[in-house]
Design a protein around this motif. Structure first.
Motif, PDB file in Angstrom:
ATOM      1  N   PHE A 172      52.158  43.313 -24.656  1.00 54.75           N
ATOM      2  CA  PHE A 172      52.358  42.832 -26.026  1.00 54.75           C
ATOM      3  C   PHE A 172      53.647  42.030 -26.034  1.00 54.75           C
ATOM      4  CE2 PHE A 172      49.356  46.043 -26.986  1.00 54.75           C
ATOM      5  CZ  PHE A 172      48.886  45.848 -28.282  1.00 54.75           C
ATOM      6  N   VAL A 191      46.225  44.373 -33.117  1.00 53.40           N
ATOM      7  CA  VAL A 191      46.175  45.341 -32.016  1.00 53.40           C
ATOM      8  C   VAL A 191      44.720  45.683 -31.710  1.00 53.40           C
ATOM      9  CG1 VAL A 191      46.827  47.653 -31.234  1.00 53.40           C
ATOM     10  CG2 VAL A 191      48.432  46.295 -32.604  1.00 53.40           C
ATOM     11  N   ASP A 192      44.279  45.382 -30.504  1.00 56.35           N
ATOM     12  CA  ASP A 192      42.922  45.705 -30.061  1.00 56.35           C
ATOM     13  C   ASP A 192      42.938  47.137 -29.523  1.00 56.35           C
ATOM     14  OD1 ASP A 192      40.539  46.050 -28.629  1.00 56.35           O
ATOM     15  OD2 ASP A 192      40.446  43.939 -28.041  1.00 56.35           O
ATOM     16  N   ALA A 193      42.534  48.086 -30.371  1.00 59.61           N
ATOM     17  CA  ALA A 193      42.640  49.504 -30.021  1.00 59.61           C
ATOM     18  C   ALA A 193      41.858  49.845 -28.760  1.00 59.61           C
ATOM     19  CB  ALA A 193      42.165  50.364 -31.195  1.00 59.61           C
ATOM     20  N   LYS A 201      52.086  50.985 -33.304  1.00 57.23           N
ATOM     21  CA  LYS A 201      50.662  51.318 -33.355  1.00 57.23           C
ATOM     22  C   LYS A 201      50.079  51.344 -31.940  1.00 57.23           C
ATOM     23  CE  LYS A 201      46.192  49.702 -35.161  1.00 57.23           C
ATOM     24  NZ  LYS A 201      45.509  48.681 -36.019  1.00 57.23           N
ATOM     25  N   ALA A 202      50.415  50.347 -31.142  1.00 62.00           N
ATOM     26  CA  ALA A 202      49.904  50.285 -29.772  1.00 62.00           C
ATOM     27  C   ALA A 202      50.385  51.470 -28.942  1.00 62.00           C
ATOM     28  CB  ALA A 202      50.334  48.974 -29.125  1.00 62.00           C
ATOM     29  N   THR A 246      50.530  50.320 -21.239  1.00 58.89           N
ATOM     30  CA  THR A 246      50.798  49.370 -22.320  1.00 58.89           C
ATOM     31  C   THR A 246      52.254  48.957 -22.191  1.00 58.89           C
ATOM     32  OG1 THR A 246      49.127  50.206 -23.848  1.00 58.89           O
ATOM     33  CG2 THR A 246      51.014  49.099 -24.820  1.00 58.89           C
ATOM     34  N   ALA A 273      47.955  54.221 -27.135  1.00 58.97           N
ATOM     35  CA  ALA A 273      48.052  54.441 -25.690  1.00 58.97           C
ATOM     36  C   ALA A 273      48.298  55.910 -25.363  1.00 58.97           C
ATOM     37  CB  ALA A 273      49.163  53.573 -25.107  1.00 58.97           C
ATOM     38  N   VAL A 310      43.778  48.577 -25.676  1.00 58.59           N
ATOM     39  CA  VAL A 310      44.958  49.397 -25.408  1.00 58.59           C
ATOM     40  C   VAL A 310      44.560  50.739 -24.804  1.00 58.59           C
ATOM     41  CG1 VAL A 310      46.901  50.618 -26.467  1.00 58.59           C
ATOM     42  CG2 VAL A 310      46.366  48.273 -27.172  1.00 58.59           C
TER      43      VAL A 310
END
Length: 332
Positions: free
Chosen positions: A11, A144-146, A173-174, A155, A178, A149
């Protein structure tokens, strides 16, 4: 647990670098701090760009550079970062995908233009960066692509991303996604001036277990703890599960509890441009870490990748890193 699809997902700020050689007088004339990174607005970016000598445009950004290095080593890397739907945004997206990095963050259709970093390289190889963050600072939690991740072994978050408020929320959030997936969260401190801005917050991320693995160079580490190197390293051992520290020509080391591993710098005939040295060191280390290599093997891969990057202009590899590693007796 989600099946691992990526070794590392990064990120960071999606930036196009404009790199030009410069004399120190140019830095003085524009009031620049040699060797540092300064955030600038669009008007100053245009003024500096107009006064720069001939430049080379290369897609960049700290974490993006690191992901490109991992892909060059044969790793599976992804990147999340924001661009605008403009010419530079198209250049960034094309370049990172062409390098083998998964990139699917939607481009912004309104607002500031794609970020750019104006990099002045003085005759001693030192780089001074002036960054207009533009669209990059509008990365939000919605970007954020859950699934991506959760599917990545590591991450990796760049400290520069801590500047914009919404990007900070995306960062947190990431990290949460993770950890819930049983993955490792890594942070690079990015820059001693960045550490100066967010020292207390970075220490909290480490001490609260929000990040597990921290990358720093010597200046960033001593800035973080506002003390000498040995005392700072001792504190790093207490504050984070694993720390990795680069020391330029003195090599690099990793600490994990009482464990300490040190490797020398990889030889390089001539230092041409230090832009991206830390980014590519992180590539090598993270590639090894994600694949279960020993700390010594991971550090050596990092040292090799850093040596390749400082031997030429620009922060993206010019040689095949995988072949280079094999030639030097390192597994990939």
């Amino acid at each position: 647990m989600t099946v691992q699809q990526l070794d590392v997902i990064g990120f960071g700020n999606a930036i196009v670098d404009v790199i030009a050689r410069s004399e120190e007088a140019f830095l003085d004339r524009h009031g620049m701090r040699k060797g540092g990174m300064t955030l600038i607005d669009e008007a100053r970016a245009e003024a500096v760009y107009a006064d720069m000598g001939p430049g080379v445009e290369i897609s960049g950004g700290s974490a993006a550079n690191t992901m490109v290095g991992i892909a060059a080593l044969g790793g599976r890397a992804g990147f999340i970062g924001k661009v605008r739907d403009d010419e530079l945004g198209g250049i960034f997206a094309h370049d990172i995908r062409a390098a083998g990095v998964a990139y699917a963050t939607p481009a912004a259709v309104a607002g500031p233009t794609t970020a750019r970093c104006l990099i002045l390289v003085t005759p001693d190889g030192e780089r001074t960066m002036n960054t207009y963050l533009g669209a990059a600072q509008h990365l939000t939690p919605a970007d954020v692509d859950a699934n991506a991740v959760a599917s990545a072994g590591v991450t990796y978050l760049e400290g520069y991303l801590w500047d914009p408020a919404e990007a900070k929320e995306a960062f947190l959030k990431a990290a949460d996604i993770a950890h819930k997936a049983g993955r490792t969260v890594a942070l690079t401190l990015s820059d001693a001036f960045c550490v100066g801005r967010y020292r207390a917050e970075f220490l909290n991320l480490m001490r609260e277990g929000i990040v597990d693995l921290v990358f720093a160079n010597e200046a960033e580490l001593t800035s973080l703890y506002e003390t000498g190197f040995d005392a700072a390293l001792a504190q790093l051992r207490r504050d984070v599960t694993r720390g990795v520290v680069t020391r330029s020509e003195k090599g690099a080391l990793s600490v994990a509890g009482e464990d300490l591993v040190v490797v020398p710098a990889h030889p390089v005939a001539k230092v041409v441009d230090t832009t991206g040295a830390g980014d590519l060191f992180a590539s090598g280390y993270l590639h090894g870490f994600a694949r279960g290599f020993t700390p010594e093997e991971s550090l050596k891969l990092g040292a090799l990748a850093a040596a390749e990057i400082i031997s030429h202009i620009g922060a993206r590899p010019e040689q095949g890193l995988k072949a280079l590693a094999l030639e030097n007796g390192l597994r990939v």
